[in-house]
Write a protein that holds these residues in place. Sequence first.
Motif, PDB file in Angstrom:
ATOM      1  N   LEU A 192       0.850  -1.181   0.000  1.00 45.54           N
ATOM      2  CA  LEU A 192       0.000   0.000   0.000  1.00 45.54           C
ATOM      3  C   LEU A 192       0.893   1.240   0.000  1.00 45.54           C
ATOM      4  O   LEU A 192       2.083   1.149   0.284  1.00 45.54           O
ATOM      5  CB  LEU A 192      -0.896   0.008   1.238  1.00 45.54           C
ATOM      6  N   GLY A 193       0.323   2.390  -0.283  1.00 45.25           N
ATOM      7  CA  GLY A 193       1.090   3.612  -0.160  1.00 45.25           C
ATOM      8  C   GLY A 193       1.621   4.148  -1.476  1.00 45.25           C
ATOM      9  O   GLY A 193       1.336   3.618  -2.559  1.00 45.25           O
ATOM     10  N   PRO A 194       2.441   5.209  -1.390  1.00 45.41           N
ATOM     11  CA  PRO A 194       2.852   5.942  -2.606  1.00 45.41           C
ATOM     12  C   PRO A 194       3.718   5.144  -3.559  1.00 45.41           C
ATOM     13  O   PRO A 194       3.786   5.477  -4.748  1.00 45.41           O
ATOM     14  CB  PRO A 194       3.626   7.144  -2.035  1.00 45.41           C
ATOM     15  N   PHE A 224       5.145  -1.891  -8.201  1.00 50.60           N
ATOM     16  CA  PHE A 224       5.318  -3.328  -8.038  1.00 50.60           C
ATOM     17  C   PHE A 224       4.274  -4.126  -8.794  1.00 50.60           C
ATOM     18  O   PHE A 224       3.121  -3.738  -8.902  1.00 50.60           O
ATOM     19  CB  PHE A 224       5.239  -3.705  -6.549  1.00 50.60           C
ATOM     20  N   THR A 225       4.722  -5.261  -9.286  1.00 48.21           N
ATOM     21  CA  THR A 225       3.844  -6.312  -9.735  1.00 48.21           C
ATOM     22  C   THR A 225       4.419  -7.601  -9.172  1.00 48.21           C
ATOM     23  O   THR A 225       5.498  -7.598  -8.595  1.00 48.21           O
ATOM     24  CB  THR A 225       3.731  -6.347 -11.268  1.00 48.21           C
ATOM     25  N   ASP A 273      14.050  -4.141 -12.207  1.00 49.40           N
ATOM     26  CA  ASP A 273      14.133  -4.485 -10.791  1.00 49.40           C
ATOM     27  C   ASP A 273      13.931  -3.266  -9.917  1.00 49.40           C
ATOM     28  O   ASP A 273      14.388  -2.168 -10.227  1.00 49.40           O
ATOM     29  CB  ASP A 273      15.498  -5.103 -10.472  1.00 49.40           C
ATOM     30  N   VAL A 274      13.281  -3.480  -8.789  1.00 50.89           N
ATOM     31  CA  VAL A 274      13.167  -2.446  -7.762  1.00 50.89           C
ATOM     32  C   VAL A 274      14.382  -2.561  -6.852  1.00 50.89           C
ATOM     33  O   VAL A 274      14.743  -3.647  -6.424  1.00 50.89           O
ATOM     34  CB  VAL A 274      11.871  -2.641  -6.954  1.00 50.89           C
ATOM     35  N   ASP A 275      15.030  -1.438  -6.555  1.00 54.28           N
ATOM     36  CA  ASP A 275      16.184  -1.518  -5.674  1.00 54.28           C
ATOM     37  C   ASP A 275      15.717  -1.813  -4.248  1.00 54.28           C
ATOM     38  O   ASP A 275      14.559  -1.572  -3.878  1.00 54.28           O
ATOM     39  CB  ASP A 275      17.000  -0.221  -5.724  1.00 54.28           C
ATOM     40  N   ILE A 276      16.631  -2.326  -3.446  1.00 58.46           N
ATOM     41  CA  ILE A 276      16.281  -2.798  -2.106  1.00 58.46           C
ATOM     42  C   ILE A 276      15.757  -1.661  -1.230  1.00 58.46           C
ATOM     43  O   ILE A 276      14.809  -1.848  -0.463  1.00 58.46           O
ATOM     44  CB  ILE A 276      17.492  -3.498  -1.458  1.00 58.46           C
ATOM     45  N   ASP A 277      16.327  -0.477  -1.354  1.00 58.65           N
ATOM     46  CA  ASP A 277      15.855   0.647  -0.530  1.00 58.65           C
ATOM     47  C   ASP A 277      14.403   0.984  -0.837  1.00 58.65           C
ATOM     48  O   ASP A 277      13.619   1.280   0.079  1.00 58.65           O
ATOM     49  CB  ASP A 277      16.738   1.874  -0.760  1.00 58.65           C
ATOM     50  N   THR A 278      14.033   0.947  -2.113  1.00 56.04           N
ATOM     51  CA  THR A 278      12.642   1.221  -2.489  1.00 56.04           C
ATOM     52  C   THR A 278      11.720   0.129  -1.961  1.00 56.04           C
ATOM     53  O   THR A 278      10.619   0.405  -1.458  1.00 56.04           O
ATOM     54  CB  THR A 278      12.519   1.329  -4.016  1.00 56.04           C
ATOM     55  N   LEU A 279      12.166  -1.107  -2.080  1.00 58.61           N
ATOM     56  CA  LEU A 279      11.388  -2.225  -1.557  1.00 58.61           C
ATOM     57  C   LEU A 279      11.142  -2.063  -0.063  1.00 58.61           C
ATOM     58  O   LEU A 279      10.008  -2.211   0.422  1.00 58.61           O
ATOM     59  CB  LEU A 279      12.131  -3.526  -1.826  1.00 58.61           C
ATOM     60  N   ARG A 280      12.186  -1.772   0.671  1.00 58.81           N
ATOM     61  CA  ARG A 280      12.061  -1.651   2.120  1.00 58.81           C
ATOM     62  C   ARG A 280      11.184  -0.470   2.512  1.00 58.81           C
ATOM     63  O   ARG A 280      10.428  -0.544   3.486  1.00 58.81           O
ATOM     64  CB  ARG A 280      13.444  -1.551   2.749  1.00 58.81           C
ATOM     65  N   ALA A 312       8.665   0.682   0.682  1.00 58.87           N
ATOM     66  CA  ALA A 312       7.286   0.275   0.382  1.00 58.87           C
ATOM     67  C   ALA A 312       6.735  -0.615   1.487  1.00 58.87           C
ATOM     68  O   ALA A 312       5.560  -0.498   1.877  1.00 58.87           O
ATOM     69  CB  ALA A 312       7.249  -0.447  -0.962  1.00 58.87           C
ATOM     70  N   TYR A 313       7.567  -1.515   1.987  1.00 55.34           N
ATOM     71  CA  TYR A 313       7.158  -2.381   3.100  1.00 55.34           C
ATOM     72  C   TYR A 313       6.863  -1.546   4.345  1.00 55.34           C
ATOM     73  O   TYR A 313       5.833  -1.739   5.012  1.00 55.34           O
ATOM     74  CB  TYR A 313       8.285  -3.377   3.369  1.00 55.34           C
ATOM     75  N   ARG A 314       7.758  -0.589   4.645  1.00 53.55           N
ATOM     76  CA  ARG A 314       7.559   0.262   5.823  1.00 53.55           C
ATOM     77  C   ARG A 314       6.298   1.118   5.681  1.00 53.55           C
ATOM     78  O   ARG A 314       5.531   1.269   6.637  1.00 53.55           O
ATOM     79  CB  ARG A 314       8.794   1.151   6.022  1.00 53.55           C
ATOM     80  N   ASP A 315       6.077   1.666   4.485  1.00 59.34           N
ATOM     81  CA  ASP A 315       4.866   2.463   4.251  1.00 59.34           C
ATOM     82  C   ASP A 315       3.612   1.641   4.503  1.00 59.34           C
ATOM     83  O   ASP A 315       2.645   2.112   5.117  1.00 59.34           O
ATOM     84  CB  ASP A 315       4.838   2.975   2.805  1.00 59.34           C
ATOM     85  N   THR A 316       3.620   0.405   4.015  1.00 62.78           N
ATOM     86  CA  THR A 316       2.463  -0.476   4.186  1.00 62.78           C
ATOM     87  C   THR A 316       2.209  -0.753   5.661  1.00 62.78           C
ATOM     88  O   THR A 316       1.058  -0.742   6.124  1.00 62.78           O
ATOM     89  CB  THR A 316       2.686  -1.796   3.423  1.00 62.78           C
ATOM     90  N   LEU A 317       3.275  -0.998   6.409  1.00 63.51           N
ATOM     91  CA  LEU A 317       3.138  -1.245   7.840  1.00 63.51           C
ATOM     92  C   LEU A 317       2.585  -0.016   8.552  1.00 63.51           C
ATOM     93  O   LEU A 317       1.681  -0.129   9.396  1.00 63.51           O
ATOM     94  CB  LEU A 317       4.496  -1.640   8.421  1.00 63.51           C
TER      95      LEU A 317
END
Length: 312
Positions: A182-184, A189-190, A204-211, A213-218
Amino acid sequence: MGLTTRIRRNPRLLLKGIRDVPAAFAELNRLYHTKRSGPEYNRDGIDVFAEDWDNLIILDACRFDYFDESTVFDGPVERRVSRGSTSREFITGNFGNRKLHDVVYVSGNRWFLELREFLNAEIHAYRDVERDFRVDRLDDSKSDVGYVPYPETVLESAIEAAEEFPDKRLIIHLMQPHKPYLGPKSDLFTYDGGLRSTMAASGDVDIDTLRQAYRDTLEITLDRVESALDSLDGRTVITADHGELLGERLRPIPVRWYGHKEGVYVPELVDVPWQVVKEGPRREISADPPEQMPDVDEETVEDTLRALGYVP
């Protein structure tokens, strides 16, 4: 069954391992961990039903460290060890062979329905939450493969259940911060359901962006939980069924991994939060015979699990 025996019985496993080296190393890690703990679930984990709570809010795939940094609630965040590195193991390890006639389970996660014939478990009532939004896949772009409920949808159902069953312990199983995010950053992602289920639609999504996105969702999920707490009386605890790997390396073989690998009990996957977020007047809990389980189509359950990457 050992890896050597498995390869002898099915030589194609060796070819698969050569073609996908990270997956082969991940499987070796799984064999290492399950040899120590057993094949069904992590026996070093806690029994959530032995803990003191009236409402247990379960976040799906929520790591202890990210929760500890993101919680909006007062009070200490304790570190607990889960019985699973996946939802299937968590459900098996906590519900299996038990009569929990004082428990109502409101869930956006359908593993309990998938496993119910094998669990030999009884609960008083189960409330399945309808899906909310579409999940897309890399290998079949923009096609409907399943739905996942928003946190507020599950919480609304839980509030209704709390009113319907005022004398029962209530489990509220949210799907977040599990993918889809969720979030901005969510539109980056797909999902392909496999190892690389955190790739962007274009590259590929870089790891910082992935992390992030995970934090935003939380953080979005915790905000929704905070808004719902006034409608839940009793002692309310937040925890998780398992954690999530966000590009860290497995152990003992240090292959980089994303998501959660069944049977791999590294801290990122089994260290989960435990925080008491509300202390209200305690409910008088009673046990009553189970209601009939909801009649949910097996294909619908499999579609949900497939959308989350559990079913190929």
